[in-house]
Scaffold this motif. Sequence first.
Motif, short mmCIF file in Angstrom:
data_model
loop_
_atom_site.label_atom_id
_atom_site.label_comp_id
_atom_site.label_asym_id
_atom_site.label_seq_id
_atom_site.Cartn_x
_atom_site.Cartn_y
_atom_site.Cartn_z
N TYR A 26 -3.28 -11.67 0.91
CA TYR A 26 -4.35 -12.48 1.47
C TYR A 26 -3.88 -13.91 1.77
O TYR A 26 -4.19 -14.46 2.83
N LYS A 30 -4.29 -14.13 5.42
CA LYS A 30 -5.73 -14.42 5.51
C LYS A 30 -6.48 -13.22 6.10
O LYS A 30 -7.42 -13.36 6.87
N SER A 32 -8.91 -9.96 6.32
CA SER A 32 -10.18 -9.54 5.74
C SER A 32 -10.02 -8.25 4.94
O SER A 32 -10.77 -8.00 4.00
N LEU A 35 -8.89 -9.27 1.52
CA LEU A 35 -10.02 -9.82 0.75
C LEU A 35 -10.93 -8.69 0.25
O LEU A 35 -11.43 -8.73 -0.87
N TRP A 84 -20.25 -7.50 -0.08
CA TRP A 84 -19.69 -7.27 1.25
C TRP A 84 -20.74 -7.59 2.33
O TRP A 84 -20.43 -8.23 3.33
N PHE A 87 -21.13 -11.32 2.82
CA PHE A 87 -19.96 -11.97 3.42
C PHE A 87 -19.21 -11.02 4.35
O PHE A 87 -17.98 -11.01 4.39
N ALA A 89 -18.58 -11.07 7.38
CA ALA A 89 -17.71 -11.69 8.38
C ALA A 89 -16.31 -11.94 7.82
O ALA A 89 -15.34 -12.05 8.58
N TYR A 90 -16.19 -12.00 6.50
CA TYR A 90 -14.92 -12.32 5.86
C TYR A 90 -14.27 -11.13 5.15
O TYR A 90 -13.07 -11.14 4.91
N ILE A 91 -15.08 -10.14 4.77
CA ILE A 91 -14.60 -9.04 3.94
C ILE A 91 -14.70 -7.74 4.73
O ILE A 91 -15.74 -7.44 5.31
N ASN A 92 -13.65 -6.95 4.70
CA ASN A 92 -13.62 -5.66 5.37
C ASN A 92 -14.12 -4.58 4.41
O ASN A 92 -13.63 -4.48 3.28
#
Length: 120
Positions: A26, A30, A32, A35, A84, A87, A89-92
């Motif tokens: 990560y 960076k 997703s 994360l 999830w 968030f 938009a940030y976490i897959n």
Amino acid sequence: MTVFKAFLRHFVIYFAIFLFLFLAWYFITKSSIALGLILGTVISVFMAFSWYVSLRRAYDEHTTNIRTGSATRVILVILACLIWYKFSAYINIFGVLLGLLLTYVLITFHAITTQIFRKR
């Protein structure tokens, strides 16, 4: 040996290795997915602990009524999904699912290694 110490010896070392790898991934990319893997792995530690405590309790009490802690694990999965969703938009989500599956991979690994290296 207490249940927590036995859990540390059997599982947390492996979780820590995976968590370190996912954190490094990560911070380098960076991503997703990384994360999501981190979130899934953290929740997975609690799921494995719930399973391990239930297993040790069933083993120590020698009862026919075996509880597996399924309700706790379902609640933890719901918690991971809620995080999830909050968030997304940030976490897959696929990373979260793979991180959650890590519990079952390590349980299977533990069962296989216990059978192979058990004293006869």
